[in-house]
Enzyme design. Structure first.
Site, short mmCIF file in Angstrom:
data_model
loop_
_atom_site.label_atom_id
_atom_site.label_comp_id
_atom_site.label_asym_id
_atom_site.label_seq_id
_atom_site.Cartn_x
_atom_site.Cartn_y
_atom_site.Cartn_z
CB CYS A 151 0.29 1.94 4.09
SG CYS A 151 -1.22 1.00 3.88
CB CYS A 156 -1.02 -0.03 1.35
SG CYS A 156 -1.79 1.53 1.64
#
Length: 334
Positions: A93, A90
């Site tokens: 993230c 991600c």
């Protein structure tokens, strides 16, 4: 009417503290009783008492699994716990996690950070209803509190931390923990890496977002992508700030009314899909636009395709819902 927030906090939604109000009116449980009941093994004073400072933890940043989460519930009776649901693949993230770790260290044992790998802990993903990642929540006295979805600038995240600490104090959860063998302020040096500086155009975009200057942020991300077309963090950032820019100054009531009045109006449906995405209703947004794709052609179909691809970057290209939606989009186009 309900206003769409014209700031980056619109992506996280309001921090709803209503579920904790009645708890604030009750005295804290004696002896630091955890949500899981007696006999759990944590030696600490009652929530809200400074005797919580006697509790030591291995780190202010804890890697948590489905199996070890009960320990975090217990810790949340002493200090509030921020929960970061993330994944290795991600991009957003990787923007957000260093900010969360840095802020957790700065609060010097008054808050903990629990990191949950979404790929290996499906029970926690389901429990927190994490429809996309990163998803950030909190635990106060064993009770969950949804915070925000997506990567936000540091100033916005700091504001969330302040709200969580205020809610925790009102509910008698205001202890402090120390890191085993080190002062809490040294936790980052003990194993958590300092966040790396953002690339210049990313930093310029973040600064512009904090000032509400979405046009400049968009341009900075576009410049970063032009310099490196593989810069996935810039691609995700551009998708996020573009969404903020489109919703800025509009109201949810007006957007939904226009969509209801024009079910085949592509622009109206694009707007309400933006609203769905901003509220975390990913499947609704995907379904709405994918249902429309086979019914239109030319520029309107292209507008739907471009917006869906933007959503894919925003949610994360490895997200199962994105994989399914991408497959359905390809089938409709070709």
């Amino acid at each position: 009417m309900t206003n769409v927030p014209p700031t980056p906090s619109g992506l996280r939604g309001a921090v709803d503290l209503s579920s904790l109000v009645d708890r604030a009116q009750r005295p804290p449980q004696p002896g630091g009783a955890a949500a899981g009941g007696p006999g759990s093994g944590v030696a600490a004073g009652a929530p809200g008492s400074e005797t919580g400072a006697d509790l030591t933890v291995p780190s202010l940043v804890l890697d948590v699994t489905d199996q070890t989460f009960q320990d975090v519930l217990q810790l949340s009776t002493i200090v509030p716990v921020i929960v970061d649901i993330w994944a290795e693949w991600c991009g957003p993230c990787k923007q957000l996690s260093p900010i969360l770790e840095q802020l957790t260290a700065e609060y010097d044992g008054r808050v903990l950070l629990a990191k949950v790998d979404a790929d290996t802990n499906p029970q926690l993903v389901q429990a927190f209803q994490a429809q996309s990642i990163p998803t950030v929540a909190a635990l106060i006295g064993g009770r969950p509190l949804g915070l925000f979805v997506g990567a936000l600038p540091e100033a916005q995240v700091r504001d969330v931390y302040e709200q969580v600490l205020a809610a925790a104090a009102e509910n008698g959860v205001s202890g402090r923990v120390t890191v085993d063998g080190a002062a809490p302020a040294d936790a980052v040096e003990q194993g958590e890496s300092e966040p790396e500086p953002l690339p210049p155009h990313h930093q310029a975009a973040y600064d512009a977002i904090e000032q509400g200057d979405y046009a400049t942020a968009i341009q900075e991300y576009k410049t970063a992508i032009a310099q490196d077309p593989h810069d996935q963090m810039a691609v995700a950032g551009l998708a996020q700030v573009s969404l903020l820019d489109r919703l800025n100054g509009r109201t949810a009531d007006d957007i939904r009314a226009a969509a209801a009045a024009g079910p085949s109006d592509v622009q109206a449906q694009l707007a309400v899909a933006d609203l769905d995405i901003s509220g975390g209703h990913v499947d609704d947004a995907f379904g709405r636009l994918l249902d429309l794709v086979p019914t239109v052609f030319g520029d309107e179909r292209e507008a739907l395709r471009v917006r869906l691809v933007e959503y894919f970057e925003l949610i994360g290209t490895e997200d199962p819902r994105v994989v399914a939606a991408r497959r359905r989009l390809a089938s409709a186009l070709y």
